[in-house]
Design an enzyme around this catalytic site. Structure first.
Site, PDB file in Angstrom:
ATOM      1  N   HIS A  91      39.157  44.778  15.264  1.00  0.00           N
ATOM      2  CA  HIS A  91      40.010  43.587  15.219  1.00  0.00           C
ATOM      3  C   HIS A  91      39.477  42.596  14.182  1.00  0.00           C
ATOM      4  O   HIS A  91      40.240  42.076  13.354  1.00  0.00           O
ATOM      5  CB  HIS A  91      40.044  42.956  16.616  1.00  0.00           C
ATOM      6  CG  HIS A  91      40.793  41.667  16.699  1.00  0.00           C
ATOM      7  ND1 HIS A  91      42.087  41.586  17.174  1.00  0.00           N
ATOM      8  CD2 HIS A  91      40.435  40.397  16.392  1.00  0.00           C
ATOM      9  CE1 HIS A  91      42.481  40.326  17.153  1.00  0.00           C
ATOM     10  NE2 HIS A  91      41.495  39.583  16.684  1.00  0.00           N
ATOM     11  N   GLU A  92      38.178  42.338  14.199  1.00  0.00           N
ATOM     12  CA  GLU A  92      37.593  41.383  13.261  1.00  0.00           C
ATOM     13  C   GLU A  92      37.622  41.909  11.828  1.00  0.00           C
ATOM     14  O   GLU A  92      37.872  41.155  10.888  1.00  0.00           O
ATOM     15  CB  GLU A  92      36.153  41.052  13.672  1.00  0.00           C
ATOM     16  CG  GLU A  92      36.018  40.419  15.040  1.00  0.00           C
ATOM     17  CD  GLU A  92      36.883  39.188  15.219  1.00  0.00           C
ATOM     18  OE1 GLU A  92      37.066  38.431  14.239  1.00  0.00           O
ATOM     19  OE2 GLU A  92      37.391  38.982  16.332  1.00  0.00           O
TER      20      GLU A  92
ATOM     21  N   HIS B 158      40.939  41.162  10.411  1.00  0.00           N
ATOM     22  CA  HIS B 158      41.086  39.781   9.947  1.00  0.00           C
ATOM     23  C   HIS B 158      40.613  39.659   8.500  1.00  0.00           C
ATOM     24  O   HIS B 158      41.226  38.960   7.691  1.00  0.00           O
ATOM     25  CB  HIS B 158      40.260  38.829  10.821  1.00  0.00           C
ATOM     26  CG  HIS B 158      40.932  38.404  12.086  1.00  0.00           C
ATOM     27  ND1 HIS B 158      42.196  37.854  12.114  1.00  0.00           N
ATOM     28  CD2 HIS B 158      40.502  38.422  13.383  1.00  0.00           C
ATOM     29  CE1 HIS B 158      42.518  37.555  13.368  1.00  0.00           C
ATOM     30  NE2 HIS B 158      41.512  37.903  14.154  1.00  0.00           N
TER      31      HIS B 158
ATOM     32  N   GLU C  56      46.368  37.075  15.156  1.00  0.00           N
ATOM     33  CA  GLU C  56      45.759  37.864  16.224  1.00  0.00           C
ATOM     34  C   GLU C  56      46.549  39.146  16.465  1.00  0.00           C
ATOM     35  O   GLU C  56      45.978  40.227  16.639  1.00  0.00           O
ATOM     36  CB  GLU C  56      45.679  37.038  17.512  1.00  0.00           C
ATOM     37  CG  GLU C  56      44.720  35.856  17.442  1.00  0.00           C
ATOM     38  CD  GLU C  56      43.288  36.300  17.237  1.00  0.00           C
ATOM     39  OE1 GLU C  56      42.700  36.860  18.176  1.00  0.00           O
ATOM     40  OE2 GLU C  56      42.762  36.101  16.127  1.00  0.00           O
TER      41      GLU C  56
ATOM     42  N   ASP D 249      45.312  42.966  15.847  1.00  0.00           N
ATOM     43  CA  ASP D 249      45.394  43.993  16.891  1.00  0.00           C
ATOM     44  C   ASP D 249      46.082  45.242  16.356  1.00  0.00           C
ATOM     45  O   ASP D 249      45.612  46.367  16.550  1.00  0.00           O
ATOM     46  CB  ASP D 249      46.179  43.467  18.095  1.00  0.00           C
ATOM     47  CG  ASP D 249      45.409  42.441  18.902  1.00  0.00           C
ATOM     48  OD1 ASP D 249      44.182  42.356  18.743  1.00  0.00           O
ATOM     49  OD2 ASP D 249      46.054  41.725  19.695  1.00  0.00           O
TER      50      ASP D 249
END
Length: 487
Positions: A136-137, A140, A201, A205
């Site tokens: 997930h990070e 980003h 977010e 995901d």
């Protein structure tokens, strides 16, 4: 081997800015806002992102309670790079850091830098769940969410990001003042940031779950971990205020679950390294509270072979932490005999040896292991054992090679400074300490130390020229960092 925990940083401030929080938010129904869309992220070039990332990493090293445990750092970076190798749109190198913090959190910021809180080891049931947070990070970063958010704020509130970044730096010196400044800065644009964050977010995901699957992990781990976070949110009576900017609505969980259900079911076993890392993180860190409980060790003792070995390792670790060295050695010995080159076992055996003032035993053990498998962690262990055993020259030889190839590892520079001090090489000691200061963002102090080293070196020598050249490099770095120090 050794732990170097530094001063506290309100890391959640960076998390709020970086839009990378994994913890659930407590938001009222009015916080569900329309989609604002995304911009092209034209505010920053990749080069500028990396430069800003370098600046903030140095601030992080100098102020945050980073866990510089070589084994844990090696593990999270190996896991992270496994995921990165299956990600698209990777434009920067990636670096993974671990903060000693008992709150569930992770965040990503400029230049491919990803920070995990140690509490993730407590809440992740398996390696796939931990990997889901990291994927997930990573997403980003690859989607350049921070640059895109800055572009959005440039149009709607151009001073917000400047103020927020400045507040982060203020928080490093004074957490209360920094929090107050950040709260005031963001108050006027809170609604817009919430909406933009929610979109980011969900995108992280969506892309992260694809990365997770490609890397060979269980895609169901992402919705299962999100559900765990949501359950915790429901039963918490006093959520952190920072979570208000990071909503985790039911729709986000449902979307992640639907995407995972469309992927082929897989059964993925956690690696042995995951269990060793979890035992070490819980037994040695987590804000000073030992959370390697008897219940967890008993549970592992009844599990598969990897869990059984981790349980025994955990018990040996607990004994060593309590200075019960004979008990620790007896517990560890069967594992070490079966796997004499296991880095987790060797590191712990070294700590036990040094705790009992048996440096020569540690040196012999590590020399033999290193001949079989060159491992940076074991090199640091061996250098440390040489220092403890009164052989600084042998330590210096190892550490000169190590710092040449691992320039960003403060552990190596700190040990090298100790070796040079023991050898009465004052100028080289100062130069090594200067590198530690530079890594922690203390460039003025680094330059001062190098100036002293240059003054002590032989006039016109190659050493003096090297120190002077390094001073010039650091001054150039100061110039490049000036825009960020004024924020």
């Amino acid at each position: 081997m050794f732990r170097q925990l530094k001063k506290n940083l309100v890391a959640t401030l960076i998390a709020a800015l970086a839009l990378g929080q994994v913890a659930p938010a407590f938001a009222d129904p009015a916080d569900t806002l329309p989609d604002m869309g995304t911009s092209a992220g034209s505010t920053l070039s990749i080069g500028q992102e990396m430069q800003m990332g370098d600046f903030y990493v140095r601030q992080l090293r100098g102020s945050a309670p980073l866990i510089n445990d070589p084994l844990l750092v090696q593990y999270i970076n190996a896991l992270g790079m496994r995921l990165v190798s299956h990600a698209d749109s990777v434009k920067t190198p990636f670096h993974f850091f671990l903060i000693n913090n008992d709150e569930i959190n992770a965040f990503a910021f400029f230049g491919g830098n990803v920070v995990l809180h140690s509490a993730l080891f407590r809440y992740a049931d398996n390696e796939s769940q931990l990997a889901s947070v990291m994927a997930h990070e990573i997403s980003h970063v690859t989607q350049r969410h921070l640059a895109r958010a800055m572009e959005d704020q440039k149009r709607s509130a151009p001073l917000t990001w400047v103020g927020a970044l400045g507040s982060i730096l203020l928080a490093m010196a004074s957490p209360q003042a920094g929090m107050a400044a950040l709260t005031g800065t963001l108050a006027g644009t809170r609604q817009g940031m919430i909406s933009f964050t929610q979109q980011n977010e969900q995108e992280a995901d969506r892309i992260g779950i694809q990365v997770l699957q490609r890397a060979g992990f269980d895609p169901q781990a992402m919705p299962s971990f999100l559900e765990k976070l949501l359950d915790q949110a429901r039963y918490s009576t006093r959520p952190p205020e920072i979570l208000l900017t990071h909503p985790l609505p039911e729709s986000r969980l449902a979307d992640a679950r639907n995407r995972a259900n469309q992927m082929r079911p897989v059964v993925v076993q956690s690696s042995a390294d995951f269990y060793f890392a979890k035992a070490r993180a819980l037994g040695m860190y987590n804000s000073g509270r030992n959370q390697l409980t008897s219940d967890l060790l008993d549970q592992w003792s009844k599990g598969n072979v990897r869990q059984q070995h981790a349980a025994q390792y955990g018990r040996a670790l607990q004994a060593m932490e309590a200075s019960k060295y004979d008990e620790a050695r007896k517990t560890l010995q069967p594992l070490l005999s079966a796997e004499p080159n296991n880095a987790w076992y060797l590191d712990l055996a070294t700590d036990i040896d040094l705790g009992q003032k048996r440096a020569n035993d540690a040196i012999n053990r590590l020399k033999n292991a290193r001949d079989l498998r060159v491992n940076p962690v074991l090199q640091l262990n061996l250098a440390n054992a040489y220092l403890q055993g009164g052989q600084p020259k042998a330590a210096e030889t190892i550490l000169n090679r190590y710092t040449f190839s691992h320039k960003d590892d403060g552990n190596g520079w700190d040990l090298l400074a100790q070796a040079e001090a023991a050898l009465n090489n004052r100028d080289q000691e100062l130069a090594a300490r200067a590198e530690s200061y530079a890594l922690a963002g203390r460039l003025d102090q680094a330059i001062s130390l190098l100036s002293s080293a240059s003054a002590q070196a032989k006039l016109g020598s190659q050493q003096q020229a090297r120190y002077d050249a390094r001073i010039d490099q650091l001054r150039q770095l100061q110039e490049r960092f000036k825009p960020y120090t004024k924020m």
